[in-house]
Design a protein around this motif. Structure first.
Motif, PDB file in Angstrom:
ATOM      1  N   GLU A  91       0.842  -1.207   0.000  1.00 46.74           N
ATOM      2  CA  GLU A  91       0.000   0.000   0.000  1.00 46.74           C
ATOM      3  C   GLU A  91       0.866   1.241   0.000  1.00 46.74           C
ATOM      4  OE1 GLU A  91      -3.554   0.378   2.045  1.00 46.74           O
ATOM      5  OE2 GLU A  91      -3.783  -1.777   2.437  1.00 46.74           O
ATOM      6  N   SER A  92       0.520   2.185  -0.865  1.00 49.83           N
ATOM      7  CA  SER A  92       1.340   3.393  -0.972  1.00 49.83           C
ATOM      8  C   SER A  92       0.763   4.516  -0.113  1.00 49.83           C
ATOM      9  CB  SER A  92       1.434   3.815  -2.427  1.00 49.83           C
ATOM     10  OG  SER A  92       0.133   3.917  -2.945  1.00 49.83           O
ATOM     11  N   ILE A  93       1.463   5.653  -0.093  1.00 54.79           N
ATOM     12  CA  ILE A  93       0.984   6.773   0.725  1.00 54.79           C
ATOM     13  C   ILE A  93       0.233   7.785  -0.148  1.00 54.79           C
ATOM     14  CG2 ILE A  93       2.721   6.545   2.526  1.00 54.79           C
ATOM     15  CD1 ILE A  93       4.229   8.903   1.210  1.00 54.79           C
ATOM     16  N   ASP A  94      -0.620   8.565   0.505  1.00 58.21           N
ATOM     17  CA  ASP A  94      -1.418   9.558  -0.213  1.00 58.21           C
ATOM     18  C   ASP A  94      -0.655  10.885  -0.244  1.00 58.21           C
ATOM     19  OD1 ASP A  94      -3.259  11.236  -1.271  1.00 58.21           O
ATOM     20  OD2 ASP A  94      -4.813  10.882   0.240  1.00 58.21           O
ATOM     21  N   ILE A  95      -0.188  11.249  -1.432  1.00 61.40           N
ATOM     22  CA  ILE A  95       0.556  12.517  -1.529  1.00 61.40           C
ATOM     23  C   ILE A  95      -0.145  13.477  -2.489  1.00 61.40           C
ATOM     24  CG2 ILE A  95       2.878  11.908  -0.741  1.00 61.40           C
ATOM     25  CD1 ILE A  95       3.490  11.139  -3.653  1.00 61.40           C
ATOM     26  N   LYS A  96      -1.471  13.351  -2.518  1.00 59.59           N
ATOM     27  CA  LYS A  96      -2.250  14.305  -3.311  1.00 59.59           C
ATOM     28  C   LYS A  96      -2.631  15.473  -2.395  1.00 59.59           C
ATOM     29  CE  LYS A  96      -5.219  11.104  -4.837  1.00 59.59           C
ATOM     30  NZ  LYS A  96      -4.600   9.829  -4.558  1.00 59.59           N
ATOM     31  N   GLY A  97      -2.693  16.658  -2.940  1.00 60.05           N
ATOM     32  CA  GLY A  97      -3.042  17.824  -2.127  1.00 60.05           C
ATOM     33  C   GLY A  97      -2.167  18.992  -2.514  1.00 60.05           C
ATOM     34  N   ASP A  98      -2.534  20.165  -2.050  1.00 56.84           N
ATOM     35  CA  ASP A  98      -1.754  21.339  -2.429  1.00 56.84           C
ATOM     36  C   ASP A  98      -1.465  22.222  -1.221  1.00 56.84           C
ATOM     37  OD1 ASP A  98      -0.321  22.938  -4.053  1.00 56.84           O
ATOM     38  OD2 ASP A  98      -2.036  24.059  -4.822  1.00 56.84           O
ATOM     39  N   PRO A  99      -0.474  21.947  -0.439  1.00 57.10           N
ATOM     40  CA  PRO A  99       0.400  20.774  -0.581  1.00 57.10           C
ATOM     41  C   PRO A  99      -0.178  19.557   0.153  1.00 57.10           C
ATOM     42  CG  PRO A  99       1.143  22.150   1.223  1.00 57.10           C
ATOM     43  CD  PRO A  99      -0.086  22.802   0.689  1.00 57.10           C
ATOM     44  N   ALA A 100       0.354  18.377  -0.179  1.00 56.08           N
ATOM     45  CA  ALA A 100       0.034  17.182   0.604  1.00 56.08           C
ATOM     46  C   ALA A 100       0.851  17.278   1.889  1.00 56.08           C
ATOM     47  CB  ALA A 100       0.433  15.941  -0.173  1.00 56.08           C
ATOM     48  N   VAL A 101       0.251  16.836   2.998  1.00 49.68           N
ATOM     49  CA  VAL A 101       0.974  16.899   4.273  1.00 49.68           C
ATOM     50  C   VAL A 101       1.148  15.492   4.840  1.00 49.68           C
ATOM     51  CG1 VAL A 101       0.984  17.850   6.609  1.00 49.68           C
ATOM     52  CG2 VAL A 101      -0.001  19.185   4.738  1.00 49.68           C
TER      53      VAL A 101
END
Ligand code: GDP
Length: 294
Positions: A91-101
């Motif tokens: 399972e990968s990490i969620d790095i979507k977002g502006d910015p992702a935290v």
């Protein structure tokens, strides 16, 4: 990694391997040995019992007793069950977002700061614009440590050495990331030697303020059953998204790797296998099961 567990499992299989006929008595005895090997490796007793009950059931059910190479089939079942125990798929990490935290939590000495640097380095190599944030307001050395790592990997480190409010630092870091066009902010938080209320409250407050896309709990795999208990406590407070197991290059007995997923119901996402910045791998349950079986 896990040499002792590997030896014990292989010795358990020895009674089956090479035989062209085995009995349900052989299966029962071998499963019992597998269970003992897991418990000796610090696997939670309940987890060890559940997995070996399933192994036994599958082994008898698949009629391996009359198959051509029953020993091999038995090992295959153990491999499948170990993989499943550790979560089945990566399972990968969620790095979507502006910015992702990405919020990093865990006890002091677990390897949080080192991991923060490694993750930043990995993401940078993938072409992402990353900002590291030092939120340990209790240990000035921790800020310095992160700065040294940041310099080494060429990633900016945000810190406010005079500020004693970790929530403010984290919030300011995100504003800074927006200004400087950073897409991922990794927040390294303070850790204590044992779980304590002040630390828990602080990290919870940071969570509330910065609304992380991903919360990773970092734990030293050498601490065995304690690792699982600490994970439980942190999860109750933070409801984290994934676990980072560190120091798997040491003589970890393997219990944490094998029990955490089952007990905490959160996936292991990364494993750390050394102090160098490159010593970080995404966690693949199937590969780990193969390594354990040798
Ligand atoms: P923190 O207090 O949680 O931030 O922990 P640190 O990142 O400072 O790590 C504590 C110690 O463990 C340091 O000496 C690190 O170099 C070391 N360390 C961290 N990760 C690993 C690892 O995967 N393997 C080994 N052998 N040492 C590690």
């Amino acid at each position: 990694m896990f040499e002792s567990l590997q030896d014990k499992l292989n010795s358990a299989f020895r009674t089956l391997k090479g035989k062209d006929r085995i009995s349900d008595i052989n299966v029962a005895a071998t499963t019992k040995e597998v269970r003992r090997a897991l418990v000796d490796a610090d696997v939670n007793f309940k987890v060890a019992k559940e997995i070996t009950d399933r192994i036994k059931e599958k082994a008898l059910d698949r009629k391996i007793l009359i198959s051509v190479e029953p020993g091999q089939m038995f090992v295959k079942i153990v491999q499948e069950e170990l993989t499943e125990l550790m979560g089945g798929t990566a399972e990968s990490i969620d790095i979507k977002g502006d910015p992702a935290v990405v919020l990093i939590a865990g006890l002091q000495g677990s390897g949080k700061t080192t991991f923060s640097g490694k993750l930043a380095s990995m993401l940078k190599k993938q072409g992402r614009n990353v900002l590291l944030t030092a939120c340990d307001i209790y240990r000035p050395a921790a800020i310095e440590q992160l700065k040294v790592l940041g310099e080494q990997i060429g990633v900016e480190v945000y810190s406010e050495p005079e500020n004693k409010n970790a929530v403010e630092i984290a919030t300011n870091a995100i504003a800074h990331a927006r200004k400087t066009n950073k897409k991922i902010v990794i927040v390294d938080t303070a850790g204590r030697l044992a779980v304590d209320e002040v630390m828990m409250q602080e990290v919870e407050d940071i969570k509330k303020a910065v609304k992380p896309t991903e919360i990773l709990f970092v734990v030293d795999s050498m601490t065995g059953q304690d690792a699982v208990n600490t994970a439980k406590t942190f999860n109750e407070r933070l409801n984290f998204d994934g676990v980072v197991l560190t120091k798997l290059d040491g003589d970890s007995r393997g219990g944490a790797a094998l029990s955490i997923r089952q007990v905490v119901e959160k996936p292991i996402k990364f494993i750390s296998t050394g102090e160098k910045m490159e010593a970080l791998d995404a966690f693949h349950p199937d590969r780990m099961a193969s390594r354990i079986l040798g």
